[in-house]
Enzyme design. Structure first.
Site, mmCIF file in Angstrom:
data_model
loop_
_atom_site.group_PDB
_atom_site.id
_atom_site.type_symbol
_atom_site.label_atom_id
_atom_site.label_comp_id
_atom_site.label_asym_id
_atom_site.label_seq_id
_atom_site.Cartn_x
_atom_site.Cartn_y
_atom_site.Cartn_z
ATOM 1 N N GLU A 114 -12.970 0.551 16.740
ATOM 2 C CA GLU A 114 -12.281 -0.724 16.971
ATOM 3 C C GLU A 114 -10.816 -0.616 16.564
ATOM 4 O OE1 GLU A 114 -14.400 -3.462 14.457
ATOM 5 O OE2 GLU A 114 -16.321 -2.888 15.321
ATOM 6 N N LYS A 116 -7.684 -1.696 14.347
ATOM 7 C CA LYS A 116 -7.547 -2.256 12.999
ATOM 8 C C LYS A 116 -6.404 -3.275 13.049
ATOM 9 C CE LYS A 116 -7.338 -0.985 8.153
ATOM 10 N NZ LYS A 116 -6.345 -1.965 7.740
ATOM 11 N N ASP A 118 -3.728 -5.954 12.207
ATOM 12 C CA ASP A 118 -2.869 -6.081 11.036
ATOM 13 C C ASP A 118 -2.546 -7.557 10.821
ATOM 14 O OD1 ASP A 118 -1.449 -5.318 8.899
ATOM 15 O OD2 ASP A 118 0.219 -4.421 10.006
ATOM 16 N N TYR A 225 -14.937 -9.115 13.769
ATOM 17 C CA TYR A 225 -15.425 -7.731 13.806
ATOM 18 C C TYR A 225 -16.606 -7.431 12.896
ATOM 19 C CZ TYR A 225 -11.863 -7.802 10.106
ATOM 20 O OH TYR A 225 -11.094 -8.129 9.025
ATOM 21 N N LYS A 312 -5.652 5.415 9.547
ATOM 22 C CA LYS A 312 -4.328 4.789 9.558
ATOM 23 C C LYS A 312 -3.377 5.623 10.405
ATOM 24 C CE LYS A 312 -3.204 2.095 6.380
ATOM 25 N NZ LYS A 312 -3.165 0.691 6.025
ATOM 26 N N CYS A 406 29.623 1.647 -13.291
ATOM 27 C CA CYS A 406 29.109 0.480 -12.575
ATOM 28 C C CYS A 406 30.046 0.152 -11.406
ATOM 29 C CB CYS A 406 29.013 -0.715 -13.522
ATOM 30 S SG CYS A 406 28.555 -2.228 -12.665
ATOM 31 N N CYS A 409 31.667 -3.508 -12.401
ATOM 32 C CA CYS A 409 32.553 -3.758 -13.544
ATOM 33 C C CYS A 409 33.159 -2.477 -14.123
ATOM 34 C CB CYS A 409 31.804 -4.533 -14.634
ATOM 35 S SG CYS A 409 30.557 -3.555 -15.475
ATOM 36 N N CYS A 424 23.667 -0.489 -15.852
ATOM 37 C CA CYS A 424 24.972 -0.887 -16.369
ATOM 38 C C CYS A 424 24.715 -1.611 -17.680
ATOM 39 C CB CYS A 424 25.675 -1.814 -15.378
ATOM 40 S SG CYS A 424 27.100 -2.620 -16.131
ATOM 41 N N CYS A 430 29.096 -8.361 -16.737
ATOM 42 C CA CYS A 430 29.009 -7.800 -15.387
ATOM 43 C C CYS A 430 28.452 -8.878 -14.452
ATOM 44 C CB CYS A 430 28.112 -6.571 -15.432
ATOM 45 S SG CYS A 430 27.850 -5.792 -13.844
HETATM 46 S S1 IVH Z 1 -14.458 -4.033 8.960
HETATM 47 C C1 IVH Z 1 -17.526 -4.616 5.602
HETATM 48 N N1 IVH Z 1 -13.022 -3.943 11.178
HETATM 49 O O1 IVH Z 1 -8.720 -4.111 7.380
HETATM 50 C C2 IVH Z 1 -16.569 -4.766 6.749
HETATM 51 N N2 IVH Z 1 -11.913 -4.504 9.152
HETATM 52 O O2 IVH Z 1 -7.993 -2.301 5.208
HETATM 53 C C3 IVH Z 1 -15.171 -4.420 6.400
HETATM 54 N N3 IVH Z 1 -9.503 -5.016 9.429
HETATM 55 O O3 IVH Z 1 -10.606 -5.682 4.887
HETATM 56 C C4 IVH Z 1 -14.140 -4.723 7.397
HETATM 57 N N4 IVH Z 1 -9.424 -4.715 11.605
HETATM 58 O O4 IVH Z 1 -9.297 -7.180 6.683
HETATM 59 C C5 IVH Z 1 -13.014 -4.162 9.853
HETATM 60 N N5 IVH Z 1 -11.893 -3.865 13.220
HETATM 61 C C6 IVH Z 1 -11.890 -4.085 11.895
HETATM 62 C C7 IVH Z 1 -10.709 -4.462 11.208
HETATM 63 C C8 IVH Z 1 -10.764 -4.654 9.816
HETATM 64 C C9 IVH Z 1 -8.732 -5.051 10.518
HETATM 65 C C10 IVH Z 1 -9.009 -5.308 8.062
HETATM 66 C C11 IVH Z 1 -9.981 -6.061 7.184
HETATM 67 C C12 IVH Z 1 -10.289 -5.073 6.083
HETATM 68 C C13 IVH Z 1 -9.027 -4.293 6.024
HETATM 69 C C14 IVH Z 1 -9.201 -2.980 5.291
#
Ligand code: IVH
Length: 667
Positions: A114, A116, A118, A225, A312, A406, A409, A424, A430
Site C-alpha cells: 500500500e 504510506k 503522509d 488501511y 521509506k 559574534c 556585537c 556569544c 547583544c
Molecule cells: S498500517 C497496525 N498502512 O504510518 C497497523 N499505516 O509510520 C499499523 N500510515 O502509524 C498501520 N499509510 O499512521 C499503515 N497504508 C498504511 C499507512 C500507514 C500511512 C501511517 C500510520 C502509521 C505510520 C507509521
C-alpha cells in the site's frame, strides 16, 4: 408537505440520496448528479430539518458543514493501542522482513503493498453502521476525541451500507491534498498568518481546530488501511479492505496483492518515481502479510506489528551552489550557521537557505564557499546541506574559516566543553539575545502577554524603550502609542495585557525568566518544590539536584542564573513592578489521599479523566502514569486494558471503581 410521516420519509430519502452522492463524488470520484441538483437537495433537506427539529440526526449530511461551537478535546482510550510501523530503507532489509515472515507466520506469504500516506493517523469507531467516534493517535493508548471535526470530512462515511459488522474500529490517515494545502496557505499568507510547513502539519493542525466549521472548509481527505474488531470473519487483509470499500470507505485504488517479495520490490520502485504525480504526499510504501492467521501468529512488538513494515523513500536530494554563510545568534547566544544557496527546486518548493548544523559538521564535510553542495529535504521542515561534490570544486577554493566573533556585537565567541555550538557570551549587550529573551518572556507558555508581537518588541528595543523584560512594566500607553503604526487602542491593550501578567502563576514566571535548560515542565516542578522565586534563588546546588526532574545540567544553570548580579537586579525590578513572586496556594480540599499514588485507567461515566486527576491532587494525592510497586490504587473505569489489570493483580494493587473513589473523597 403533509403528514409527519411523509415529511420524515422525505427527510430520510434526501439524506440517503445525498450521502450516496457524497460517496460517489468524494470516494469513487464518479458523480451521478449534477452540482445544481445536489445543491437543491441540500437546500431542501436543510429547510425541512430546521422546520422539524424532532427529526434531528447527528449523521445527517447537512451537518458536514460543521459548527462553530468551540470545545476542548476529551481524551479517550483506544480500544486497541494505536501502533506505529518499523521502517526499512532498502532491498536487503525488505528481504530480511520476508524471511522473518516465512519463519514465523506459518504460511507461504502473500503480501499486500500500500501507499504510506503522509498525514495524521485516525481511528474511527462504527456502531450499527454509524460513525460514533474518531480519535487521534495521541500517545497510542489515549487519543483526542475529534469526532465533530472528522464528521465534516466528506470521504468519511457517516452511515455505512451493505452487511457491515455491528461494531468495529477502522484506522487510516487524514491527509490534506496538495490543492487544499496550497489554497489554505495562500489564504493564511493573505491574512498575515504563518503558512503550514507541509501538508502533514496542515492536516494534523486542522484536525485539532476548535471549530469544525473551519475544518469543513479546509478540504481534508482520508484513506483507510486497517480494520480491527472481534470476530470480523475475514481471513485476509486484502479481502477485509475490499469489503470496507463496499461499505463506503475510501480504500486506495493503489493497494495491490503480490505472491512474492520481488514483485513487491518492483511495485515500490515504480512508486518511487510515480509518487511525484500523486495529488497528495506519500513518504513510502507499506508491506503487510495478507494472511490474518499468519499475522496473529507473528503478533506485535511494543511499538509495531511484526507482520508489516514501512519502506521509506529516500529523501529528495539536489545539488546547487553555496553562495555564502550567515551566522544567526539566538536567545541563548548560540550561533547557528545558515547556508545561502543558489535557488533550486526541491520536493515542490524553491530552496534558498538550508541548515548547516555547526562548526564540526562544516569541518567534517569540508564545506567551502562556492562549492557545489547536496541539499536534502527529509521529514523536517528546513532542508539541510548533507554533502559536497568535491570533484566540482574550482581552483583557488579555500577552506572555510568559521566565525570567531559574534556577527552582531563583535564579542569573541566561546565554545563550552562538550558542546558542538559556539556562543556569544555577551548576554547583557547583544541585541538578538536581549530581544530574544523579551520575546520569550511575553510568549504564550510564559507570561502570555498578548499583543506584544516580535516586531513590537524589536521596535521597543530599538527605540531604547526596553532593554530587558523588567522594563516592560514601566511602559505607558503614551510611549507605546508614539511608535510607528501603533494606535492608541492597541497601545491600551498592550498595557492592559502587561498589567494582567503580574499575577501569572509562579511556574510561568520561572519559565519566562529564560533560565537555560529550564523548560515549562521543569519550571512548574520548581514552582511546586520551592514555592517562590526567593526560595529558588537561595537553593543550593544539592537542594536543586534533589528536586524531581532536575539533573546536574539544570541545577548548575539555575545557580549560574541567580549568581548573576545582573539577573538579580532584574528580578528586584520585577518585584518592585508588582510581579507576583510566590506560588498561589492551591486550595486543598482535604488530605485524605496524602501519600497515595493513584493510576487512572479506562473510561468513566460520572467525570472525565481530567476531572479525576484534579480531584486526586485536590485531596492531596499524586497521579501516577503507570502501575508499579509504588502505586497505591488503580482508579478503574470501563474497558481497563487486560495487561494493566493483570499487572495490578500481580502487584497486589487495590483496584477501585469510580463510585468507591467518590465515596472515599466524600463527594
Ligand atoms: S498500517 C497496525 N498502512 O504510518 C497497523 N499505516 O509510520 C499499523 N500510515 O502509524 C498501520 N499509510 O499512521 C499503515 N497504508 C498504511 C499507512 C500507514 C500511512 C501511517 C500510520 C502509521 C505510520 C507509521
Amino acid at each position: 408537505m403533509d403528514s409527519k410521516q411523509e415529511i420524515k420519509e422525505r427527510i430520510e430519502w434526501l439524506r440517503n440520496v445525498i450521502e450516496r452522492e457524497n460517496h460517489r463524488y468524494y470516494v469513487l470520484n464518479d458523480p451521478e448528479i449534477d452540482d445544481r441538483e445536489y445543491d437543491r437537495m441540500i437546500d431542501e433537506l436543510k429547510r425541512l430539518e430546521s422546520a422539524h427539529p424532532e427529526f434531528y440526526d447527528p449523521s445527517s449530511p447537512t451537518l458536514r458543514v460543521g459548527s462553530d461551537i468551540v470545545s476542548g478535546f476529551e481524551q479517550r482510550p483506544h480500544r486497541y493501542p494505536m501502533l506505529s510501523l518499523s521502517n526499512t530503507y532498502g532491498r536487503e532489509e525488505l528481504l530480511e522482513f520476508d524471511s522473518r515472515v516465512r519463519r514465523l507466520s506459518g504460511v507461504t506469504p502473500r503480501y499486500v503493498c500500500e501507499l504510506k500516506f503522509d498525514g495524521t493517523a485516525i481511528s474511527l469507531t462504527y456502531e450499527n453502521g454509524l460513525l460514533t467516534g474518531a480519535l487521534t493517535r495521541g500517545d497510542g493508548v489515549v487519543g483526542d476525541d475529534v469526532t465533530a471535526n472528522v464528521r465534516t470530512i466528506r470521504s468519511i462515511p457517516l452511515r455505512l451500507h451493505g452487511d457491515y459488522p455491528p461494531m468495529f474500529e477502522i484506522r487510516g490517515e487524514i491527509i490534506m491534498p496538495h490543492a487544499s494545502f496550497e489554497r489554505l496557505n495562500r489564504q493564511r499568507e493573505d491574512i498575515g498568518e504563518p503558512p503550514f510547513a507541509n501538508p502533514r502539519n496542515a492536516a494534523a493542525g486542522t484536525l485539532k481546530q476548535q471549530s469544525s466549521q473551519v475544518v469543513a472548509e479546509r478540504g481534508l481527505d482520508s484513506y483507510l488501511y486497517y480494520i480491527a474488531g472481534d470476530d470480523l470473519g475475514f481471513d485476509s487483509h486484502y479481502e477485509a479492505l475490499t469489503r470496507c470499500r463496499d461499505w463506503g470507505f475510501k480504500v486506495s485504488e493503489h493497494m495491490r496483492r503480490f505472491d512474492s517479495i520481488e514483485e513487491v520490490l518492483d511495485y515500490i520502485t515504480y512508486w518511487d518515481t510515480e509518487r511525484k504525480k500523486l495529488p497528495y504526499d506519500i513518504d513510502g510504501m507499506v508491506v503487510k502479510l495478507d494472511d490474518l492467521a499468519g499475522q496473529r501468529r507473528m503478533g506485535f512488538t511494543a511499538k509495531a506489528p511484526k507482520w508489516a513494515v514501512a519502506y521509506k523513500f529516500k529523501a529528495e536530494r539536489v545539488s546547487t551552489t553555496l553562495l555564502s554563510i550567515d551566522y544567526q545568534v539566538g536567545r541563548t547566544g548560540a550561533v547557528t550557521p545558515v547556508a545561502n544557496l543558489e535557488p533550486v527546486r526541491l520536493a515542490g518548493t524553491v530552496v534558498k537557505r538550508a541548515s548547516l548544523h555547526n562548526a564540526d559538521q562544516i569541518a567534517i564535510l569540508d564545506i567551502r564557499i562556492g562549492d557545489t553542495v547536496y541539499v536534502e529535504k527529509g521529514g523536517e521542515i528546513i532542508p539541510k546541506v548533507v554533502g559536497v561534490d568535491v570533484s566540482a570544486r574550482g581552483e583557488g577554493s579555500v577552506p572555510l574559516v568559521y566565525v570567531d566573533r559574534c556577527p552582531v556585537c563583535g564579542t569573541p565567541l566561546i565554545r563550552p566543553e562538550g558542546e558542538a555550538r559556539h556562543y556569544c557570551p555577551n548576554t547583557e549587550g547583544c541585541r538578538p539575545q536581549q530581544v530574544g529573551r523579551i520575546i520569550h518572556f511575553v510568549s504564550r507558555d510564559a507570561m502570555n502577554i498578548e499583543g506584544l508581537g516580535d516586531e513590537l518588541v524589536e521596535a521597543l528595543y530599538d527605540n531604547d524603550m526596553v532593554h530587558d523584560y523588567a522594563d516592560l512594566y514601566a511602559l505607558s500607553r503614551h510611549s507605546i502609542a508614539s511608535l510607528d503604526r501603533m494606535g492608541e487602542r492597541s497601545a491600551d491593550n498592550v498595557v492592559t495585557a502587561i498589567e494582567n501578567s503580574r499575577d501569572m502563576p509562579l511556574g510561568k514566571l520561572l519559565f519566562a525568566l529564560g533560565i537555560r535548560f529550564v523548560g515549562s515542565t521543569t519550571a512548574m516542578r520548581l514552582a511546586d518544590a520551592f514555592g517562590s522565586v526567593d526560595a529558588l534563588a537561595a537553593a543550593s546546588y544539592d537542594e536543586l539536584l534533589a528536586t524531581h526532574d532536575v539533573g546536574d545540567k539544570v541545577a548548575m544553570s539555575i545557580r549560574r542564573f541567580f549568581d548573576s548580579a545582573h539577573n538579580r537586579a532584574i528580578i528586584e525590578r520585577l518585584r518592585n513592578a508588582g510581579v507576583s513572586m510566590t506560588a498561589q496556594k492551591r486550595e486543598r480540599l482535604s488530605d485524605i489521599l496524602a501519600g497515595k499514588t493513584i493510576v487512572i485507567s479506562g473510561t468513566f461515566t460520572h467525570h472525565t479523566r481530567e476531572e479525576y486527576k484534579k480531584m486526586i491532587e485536590d485531596h492531596g494525592g499524586k497521579n501516577g502514569s503507570s502501575i508499579s510497586g509504588k502505586t497505591s490504587w488503580v482508579l478503574a473505569g470501563d474497558n481497563m486494558g487486560p495487561a494493566k489489570l493483570k499487572k495490578a493483580e500481580q502487584l497486589g494493587v487495590d483496584i477501585m471503581d469510580e463510585e468507591r473513589f467518590l465515596q472515599v473523597i466524600g463527594g
